[in-house]
Motif scaffolding. Structure first.
Motif, mmCIF file in Angstrom:
data_model
loop_
_atom_site.group_PDB
_atom_site.id
_atom_site.type_symbol
_atom_site.label_atom_id
_atom_site.label_comp_id
_atom_site.label_asym_id
_atom_site.label_seq_id
_atom_site.Cartn_x
_atom_site.Cartn_y
_atom_site.Cartn_z
ATOM 1 N N PRO A 141 36.768 48.444 42.247
ATOM 2 C CA PRO A 141 35.920 48.314 40.829
ATOM 3 C C PRO A 141 34.752 47.601 41.040
ATOM 4 O O PRO A 141 34.934 45.911 41.998
ATOM 5 C CB PRO A 141 36.738 47.423 39.538
ATOM 6 N N PRO A 142 33.754 47.839 41.348
ATOM 7 C CA PRO A 142 32.514 46.719 41.495
ATOM 8 C C PRO A 142 32.510 44.865 40.914
ATOM 9 O O PRO A 142 31.714 44.269 41.517
ATOM 10 C CB PRO A 142 31.079 47.614 41.151
ATOM 11 N N ALA A 143 33.139 44.953 39.226
ATOM 12 C CA ALA A 143 32.960 43.777 39.128
ATOM 13 C C ALA A 143 34.247 43.006 39.837
ATOM 14 O O ALA A 143 34.411 41.543 39.585
ATOM 15 C CB ALA A 143 33.550 43.677 38.004
ATOM 16 N N GLN A 144 35.009 43.598 40.618
ATOM 17 C CA GLN A 144 35.853 42.895 41.284
ATOM 18 C C GLN A 144 35.997 43.042 43.026
ATOM 19 O O GLN A 144 36.712 42.089 43.786
ATOM 20 C CB GLN A 144 37.425 43.071 41.619
ATOM 21 N N THR A 145 34.661 43.217 43.240
ATOM 22 C CA THR A 145 34.221 42.492 45.091
ATOM 23 C C THR A 145 33.808 41.737 45.168
ATOM 24 O O THR A 145 34.939 41.630 46.586
ATOM 25 C CB THR A 145 32.382 43.461 45.158
ATOM 26 N N LYS A 146 33.484 40.711 44.615
ATOM 27 C CA LYS A 146 33.469 39.183 45.525
ATOM 28 C C LYS A 146 35.471 38.871 45.017
ATOM 29 O O LYS A 146 35.589 38.011 46.226
ATOM 30 C CB LYS A 146 33.202 38.093 44.304
ATOM 31 N N ALA A 147 35.888 38.976 44.207
ATOM 32 C CA ALA A 147 37.402 38.791 44.295
ATOM 33 C C ALA A 147 38.306 38.951 44.965
ATOM 34 O O ALA A 147 39.209 38.668 45.930
ATOM 35 C CB ALA A 147 38.425 39.139 42.750
ATOM 36 N N TRP A 148 38.529 40.226 45.563
ATOM 37 C CA TRP A 148 38.880 41.131 46.906
ATOM 38 C C TRP A 148 38.350 40.612 47.493
ATOM 39 O O TRP A 148 38.984 39.951 49.173
ATOM 40 C CB TRP A 148 38.243 43.085 47.141
ATOM 41 N N ALA A 149 37.180 40.231 48.217
ATOM 42 C CA ALA A 149 36.520 39.839 49.063
ATOM 43 C C ALA A 149 37.165 38.306 49.506
ATOM 44 O O ALA A 149 37.283 38.214 50.728
ATOM 45 C CB ALA A 149 34.402 39.305 49.746
ATOM 46 N N GLU A 150 36.823 37.512 48.429
ATOM 47 C CA GLU A 150 37.716 36.430 48.946
ATOM 48 C C GLU A 150 39.624 35.980 49.257
ATOM 49 O O GLU A 150 39.500 36.017 49.985
ATOM 50 C CB GLU A 150 36.958 34.794 47.999
ATOM 51 N N ALA A 151 39.865 37.018 48.604
ATOM 52 C CA ALA A 151 41.330 37.862 48.959
ATOM 53 C C ALA A 151 41.414 37.721 50.256
ATOM 54 O O ALA A 151 43.034 37.412 50.984
ATOM 55 C CB ALA A 151 42.011 38.546 47.625
ATOM 56 N N LEU A 152 40.834 38.778 50.728
ATOM 57 C CA LEU A 152 40.691 39.069 51.281
ATOM 58 C C LEU A 152 39.844 38.540 53.078
ATOM 59 O O LEU A 152 39.826 39.271 54.434
ATOM 60 C CB LEU A 152 40.140 41.013 51.934
ATOM 61 N N ASN A 153 39.914 37.132 52.497
ATOM 62 C CA ASN A 153 39.076 36.179 53.634
ATOM 63 C C ASN A 153 37.421 36.839 54.531
ATOM 64 O O ASN A 153 37.716 36.929 55.563
ATOM 65 C CB ASN A 153 40.067 36.087 54.629
ATOM 66 N N VAL A 154 37.358 37.368 53.639
ATOM 67 C CA VAL A 154 36.065 38.568 53.939
ATOM 68 C C VAL A 154 34.820 37.591 53.879
ATOM 69 O O VAL A 154 34.578 37.907 52.277
ATOM 70 C CB VAL A 154 35.742 39.833 54.071
ATOM 71 N N PRO A 155 33.342 37.956 54.166
ATOM 72 C CA PRO A 155 32.249 37.196 53.495
ATOM 73 C C PRO A 155 31.757 38.389 52.452
ATOM 74 O O PRO A 155 31.831 39.287 52.835
ATOM 75 C CB PRO A 155 31.365 36.648 54.395
ATOM 76 N N VAL A 156 31.634 37.706 51.197
ATOM 77 C CA VAL A 156 31.394 38.468 50.477
ATOM 78 C C VAL A 156 30.892 39.375 50.741
ATOM 79 O O VAL A 156 30.661 41.448 50.261
ATOM 80 C CB VAL A 156 31.181 37.879 48.682
ATOM 81 N N ARG A 157 29.773 39.105 51.100
ATOM 82 C CA ARG A 157 28.167 39.847 51.255
ATOM 83 C C ARG A 157 28.231 41.141 52.614
ATOM 84 O O ARG A 157 28.420 42.492 52.539
ATOM 85 C CB ARG A 157 26.556 39.198 52.226
ATOM 86 N N ARG A 161 48.017 40.422 42.464
ATOM 87 C CA ARG A 161 48.377 39.357 41.942
ATOM 88 C C ARG A 161 46.935 38.759 41.608
ATOM 89 O O ARG A 161 45.870 38.049 40.851
ATOM 90 C CB ARG A 161 49.692 38.476 41.923
ATOM 91 N N VAL A 162 46.821 38.409 43.036
ATOM 92 C CA VAL A 162 45.620 37.664 43.476
ATOM 93 C C VAL A 162 44.224 38.040 43.090
ATOM 94 O O VAL A 162 43.162 37.730 42.243
ATOM 95 C CB VAL A 162 45.284 37.609 45.574
ATOM 96 N N VAL A 163 43.764 39.687 42.825
ATOM 97 C CA VAL A 163 42.150 40.033 42.155
ATOM 98 C C VAL A 163 43.227 40.419 40.951
ATOM 99 O O VAL A 163 42.274 41.273 40.357
ATOM 100 C CB VAL A 163 42.071 41.470 43.355
ATOM 101 N N ASN A 164 43.560 40.001 40.148
ATOM 102 C CA ASN A 164 44.024 40.031 38.846
ATOM 103 C C ASN A 164 44.608 41.322 38.337
ATOM 104 O O ASN A 164 43.082 41.874 37.007
ATOM 105 C CB ASN A 164 43.605 39.188 38.061
ATOM 106 N N LEU A 165 44.730 42.584 39.056
ATOM 107 C CA LEU A 165 45.293 43.974 38.657
ATOM 108 C C LEU A 165 46.888 43.766 37.655
ATOM 109 O O LEU A 165 47.497 42.998 38.620
ATOM 110 C CB LEU A 165 44.886 44.862 39.766
#
Length: 126
Positions: free
Chosen positions: A62-78, A41-45
């Motif tokens: 999916p590469p287009a969701q990398t940022k959403a996953w990183a933010e949801a999992l509390n990991v710096p995007v880079r 739900r948080v990453v819009n799947l």
């Protein structure tokens, strides 16, 4: 001609890397306190079962969701993107970080910050 980032690897190696990625992602999800359904739900799947597929090594973020996953999992995007690259695009990861892999454990070259700084300096040269 475009080739798959894992072309040149044995299928067993590709599967092993995907499974390692899945274990890593599952540990991040659990640390963040999400069920598979909640993370979806948080990453819009649309389907939470996709999370299960990724965590079992049968899919990838999916590469287009990398940022959403990183933010949801509390990991710096880079940091998240670099770690995904290690699993999903190991050939390019090795090209970029080969010098660091050769360094003895405990040296500054093994530190993620140092690797990022070296990558940025390479990019600045272009």
């Amino acid at each position: 001609m475009y080739t798959h980032p894992q072309q040149g690897l044995e299928q067993d190696d590709v599967q092993r890397l995907r499974q390692e990625a899945g274990r890593w992602l599952r540990s991040l999800r659990e640390k963040a306190g999400y069920s598979q359904r909640e993370l979806a739900r948080v990453v819009n799947l649309e389907y939470y079962t996709f999370i299960s597929q990724i965590e079992s090594g049968r899919g990838r973020v999916p590469p287009a969701q990398t940022k959403a996953w990183a933010e949801a999992l509390n990991v710096p995007v880079r940091d998240f993107a670099i770690e995904l690259m290690r699993f999903y695009d190991p050939l390019n990861y090795d090209l970029i970080f080969a010098a660091e892999k050769a360094a003895p454990a405990g040296t500054p070259a093994n530190d993620l910050e140092e690797r990022i700084a070296r990558l940025e300096s390479l990019l600045d040269r272009k």
